[in-house]
Design a protein around this motif. Structure first.
Motif, PDB file in Angstrom:
ATOM      1  N   PRO A 124       0.800  -1.232   0.000  1.00 32.34           N
ATOM      2  CA  PRO A 124       0.000   0.000   0.000  1.00 32.34           C
ATOM      3  C   PRO A 124       0.833   1.282   0.000  1.00 32.34           C
ATOM      4  O   PRO A 124       0.339   2.333  -0.415  1.00 32.34           O
ATOM      5  N   PHE A 125       2.073   1.215   0.435  1.00 30.88           N
ATOM      6  CA  PHE A 125       2.915   2.409   0.405  1.00 30.88           C
ATOM      7  C   PHE A 125       3.110   2.910  -1.023  1.00 30.88           C
ATOM      8  O   PHE A 125       3.355   4.092  -1.246  1.00 30.88           O
ATOM      9  N   LEU A 126       2.981   2.013  -1.999  1.00 36.95           N
ATOM     10  CA  LEU A 126       3.104   2.427  -3.401  1.00 36.95           C
ATOM     11  C   LEU A 126       2.019   3.420  -3.788  1.00 36.95           C
ATOM     12  O   LEU A 126       2.218   4.255  -4.671  1.00 36.95           O
ATOM     13  N   ALA A 127       0.874   3.359  -3.115  1.00 40.92           N
ATOM     14  CA  ALA A 127      -0.232   4.263  -3.411  1.00 40.92           C
ATOM     15  C   ALA A 127       0.124   5.716  -3.122  1.00 40.92           C
ATOM     16  O   ALA A 127      -0.430   6.626  -3.746  1.00 40.92           O
ATOM     17  N   VAL A 128       1.017   5.944  -2.177  1.00 38.97           N
ATOM     18  CA  VAL A 128       1.401   7.326  -1.846  1.00 38.97           C
ATOM     19  C   VAL A 128       2.789   7.679  -2.339  1.00 38.97           C
ATOM     20  O   VAL A 128       3.188   8.836  -2.293  1.00 38.97           O
ATOM     21  N   GLU A 129       3.517   6.704  -2.838  1.00 42.15           N
ATOM     22  CA  GLU A 129       4.898   6.954  -3.270  1.00 42.15           C
ATOM     23  C   GLU A 129       4.974   8.039  -4.342  1.00 42.15           C
ATOM     24  O   GLU A 129       5.765   8.982  -4.215  1.00 42.15           O
ATOM     25  N   ASP A 130       4.176   7.935  -5.406  1.00 42.37           N
ATOM     26  CA  ASP A 130       4.227   8.924  -6.481  1.00 42.37           C
ATOM     27  C   ASP A 130       3.895  10.318  -5.964  1.00 42.37           C
ATOM     28  O   ASP A 130       4.501  11.300  -6.365  1.00 42.37           O
ATOM     29  N   TRP A 131       2.913  10.395  -5.066  1.00 43.72           N
ATOM     30  CA  TRP A 131       2.522  11.691  -4.520  1.00 43.72           C
ATOM     31  C   TRP A 131       3.682  12.319  -3.757  1.00 43.72           C
ATOM     32  O   TRP A 131       3.990  13.493  -3.934  1.00 43.72           O
ATOM     33  N   VAL A 132       4.347  11.534  -2.924  1.00 49.25           N
ATOM     34  CA  VAL A 132       5.467  12.039  -2.121  1.00 49.25           C
ATOM     35  C   VAL A 132       6.654  12.397  -3.013  1.00 49.25           C
ATOM     36  O   VAL A 132       7.256  13.465  -2.869  1.00 49.25           O
ATOM     37  N   ILE A 133       6.964  11.527  -3.949  1.00 51.18           N
ATOM     38  CA  ILE A 133       8.111  11.762  -4.828  1.00 51.18           C
ATOM     39  C   ILE A 133       7.921  13.019  -5.664  1.00 51.18           C
ATOM     40  O   ILE A 133       8.890  13.717  -5.964  1.00 51.18           O
ATOM     41  N   GLY A 134       6.683  13.345  -5.992  1.00 51.40           N
ATOM     42  CA  GLY A 134       6.424  14.565  -6.750  1.00 51.40           C
ATOM     43  C   GLY A 134       6.969  15.809  -6.059  1.00 51.40           C
ATOM     44  O   GLY A 134       7.350  16.774  -6.722  1.00 51.40           O
ATOM     45  N   PHE A 135       7.051  15.783  -4.756  1.00 52.42           N
ATOM     46  CA  PHE A 135       7.580  16.932  -4.021  1.00 52.42           C
ATOM     47  C   PHE A 135       9.094  16.945  -3.970  1.00 52.42           C
ATOM     48  O   PHE A 135       9.700  17.998  -3.789  1.00 52.42           O
ATOM     49  N   THR A 136       9.730  15.809  -4.131  1.00 51.09           N
ATOM     50  CA  THR A 136      11.189  15.790  -4.109  1.00 51.09           C
ATOM     51  C   THR A 136      11.764  16.416  -5.375  1.00 51.09           C
ATOM     52  O   THR A 136      12.916  16.824  -5.380  1.00 51.09           O
ATOM     53  N   ASP A 137      10.964  16.514  -6.429  1.00 52.81           N
ATOM     54  CA  ASP A 137      11.412  17.201  -7.644  1.00 52.81           C
ATOM     55  C   ASP A 137      11.797  18.639  -7.333  1.00 52.81           C
ATOM     56  O   ASP A 137      12.645  19.223  -8.015  1.00 52.81           O
ATOM     57  N   LEU A 138      11.182  19.216  -6.323  1.00 55.98           N
ATOM     58  CA  LEU A 138      11.495  20.591  -5.938  1.00 55.98           C
ATOM     59  C   LEU A 138      12.916  20.716  -5.377  1.00 55.98           C
ATOM     60  O   LEU A 138      13.512  21.786  -5.420  1.00 55.98           O
ATOM     61  N   LEU A 139      13.450  19.616  -4.865  1.00 54.99           N
ATOM     62  CA  LEU A 139      14.813  19.638  -4.333  1.00 54.99           C
ATOM     63  C   LEU A 139      15.860  19.628  -5.439  1.00 54.99           C
ATOM     64  O   LEU A 139      16.974  20.102  -5.249  1.00 54.99           O
ATOM     65  N   PHE A 140      15.497  19.081  -6.573  1.00 53.29           N
ATOM     66  CA  PHE A 140      16.434  18.916  -7.673  1.00 53.29           C
ATOM     67  C   PHE A 140      15.814  19.466  -8.969  1.00 53.29           C
ATOM     68  O   PHE A 140      15.455  18.712  -9.864  1.00 53.29           O
ATOM     69  N   PRO A 141      15.697  20.794  -9.049  1.00 53.90           N
ATOM     70  CA  PRO A 141      15.078  21.361 -10.257  1.00 53.90           C
ATOM     71  C   PRO A 141      15.916  21.043 -11.489  1.00 53.90           C
ATOM     72  O   PRO A 141      17.139  20.936 -11.413  1.00 53.90           O
ATOM     73  N   ALA A 142      15.225  20.869 -12.596  1.00 57.10           N
ATOM     74  CA  ALA A 142      15.930  20.584 -13.854  1.00 57.10           C
ATOM     75  C   ALA A 142      16.807  21.777 -14.216  1.00 57.10           C
ATOM     76  O   ALA A 142      16.410  22.938 -14.053  1.00 57.10           O
ATOM     77  N   ALA A 143      18.012  21.482 -14.698  1.00 57.24           N
ATOM     78  CA  ALA A 143      18.929  22.551 -15.114  1.00 57.24           C
ATOM     79  C   ALA A 143      18.386  23.217 -16.371  1.00 57.24           C
ATOM     80  O   ALA A 143      17.863  22.541 -17.251  1.00 57.24           O
ATOM     81  N   ASP A 144      18.466  24.545 -16.393  1.00 54.28           N
ATOM     82  CA  ASP A 144      18.010  25.266 -17.581  1.00 54.28           C
ATOM     83  C   ASP A 144      18.936  24.970 -18.743  1.00 54.28           C
ATOM     84  O   ASP A 144      20.145  24.971 -18.593  1.00 54.28           O
ATOM     85  N   SER A 145      18.351  24.697 -19.894  1.00 50.03           N
ATOM     86  CA  SER A 145      19.156  24.459 -21.097  1.00 50.03           C
ATOM     87  C   SER A 145      19.536  25.801 -21.674  1.00 50.03           C
ATOM     88  O   SER A 145      18.712  26.647 -21.911  1.00 50.03           O
ATOM     89  N   ALA A 146      20.808  26.012 -21.882  1.00 51.98           N
ATOM     90  CA  ALA A 146      21.271  27.301 -22.430  1.00 51.98           C
ATOM     91  C   ALA A 146      21.902  27.118 -23.763  1.00 51.98           C
ATOM     92  O   ALA A 146      22.359  26.138 -24.169  1.00 51.98           O
TER      93      ALA A 146
END
Length: 101
Positions: free
Chosen positions: A79-101
């Motif tokens: 059942p932890f898989l049910a909330v995994e995607d939701w939680v992981i969505g917030f970790t994206d904020l820790l590692f923003p994609a590098a801007d392509s220059a």
């Protein structure tokens, strides 16, 4: 059967209490245990422990099995898989994609 949203709500409710989180860690580290051992480890009476276990079981995070007069509880991690995607969505904020220059 409950909807995916209700399942997530049940899981987050179950995880909201420190004693229930302690029970989950205990079962993760030691495997299946009888109620009396869990109650002793979390230093709660059997009635209070049973209420917490009921919440965890309703959320699907643990399963119980009768062995003689004992009730044995085990972690149910799926059942932890049910909330995994939701939680992981917030970790994206820790590692923003590098801007392509």
């Amino acid at each position: 059967m409950s909807s995916e949203g209700e399942q997530k709500d049940d899981i987050f409710t179950a995880l909201s209490h420190p004693v229930r989180r302690e029970i989950l860690v205990l079962l993760r580290e030691r495997g299946a245990l009888p109620v009396c051992v869990i109650a002793a480890e979390v230093q709660r009476d059997r009635y209070a422990t049973a209420r917490h276990l009921g919440t965890l079981e309703s959320a699907g995070l643990i399963v119980s099995q009768r062995r003689g007069r004992s009730r044995i509880l085990a972690l149910q991690p799926r059942p932890f898989l049910a909330v995994e995607d939701w939680v992981i969505g917030f970790t994206d904020l820790l590692f923003p994609a590098a801007d392509s220059a």
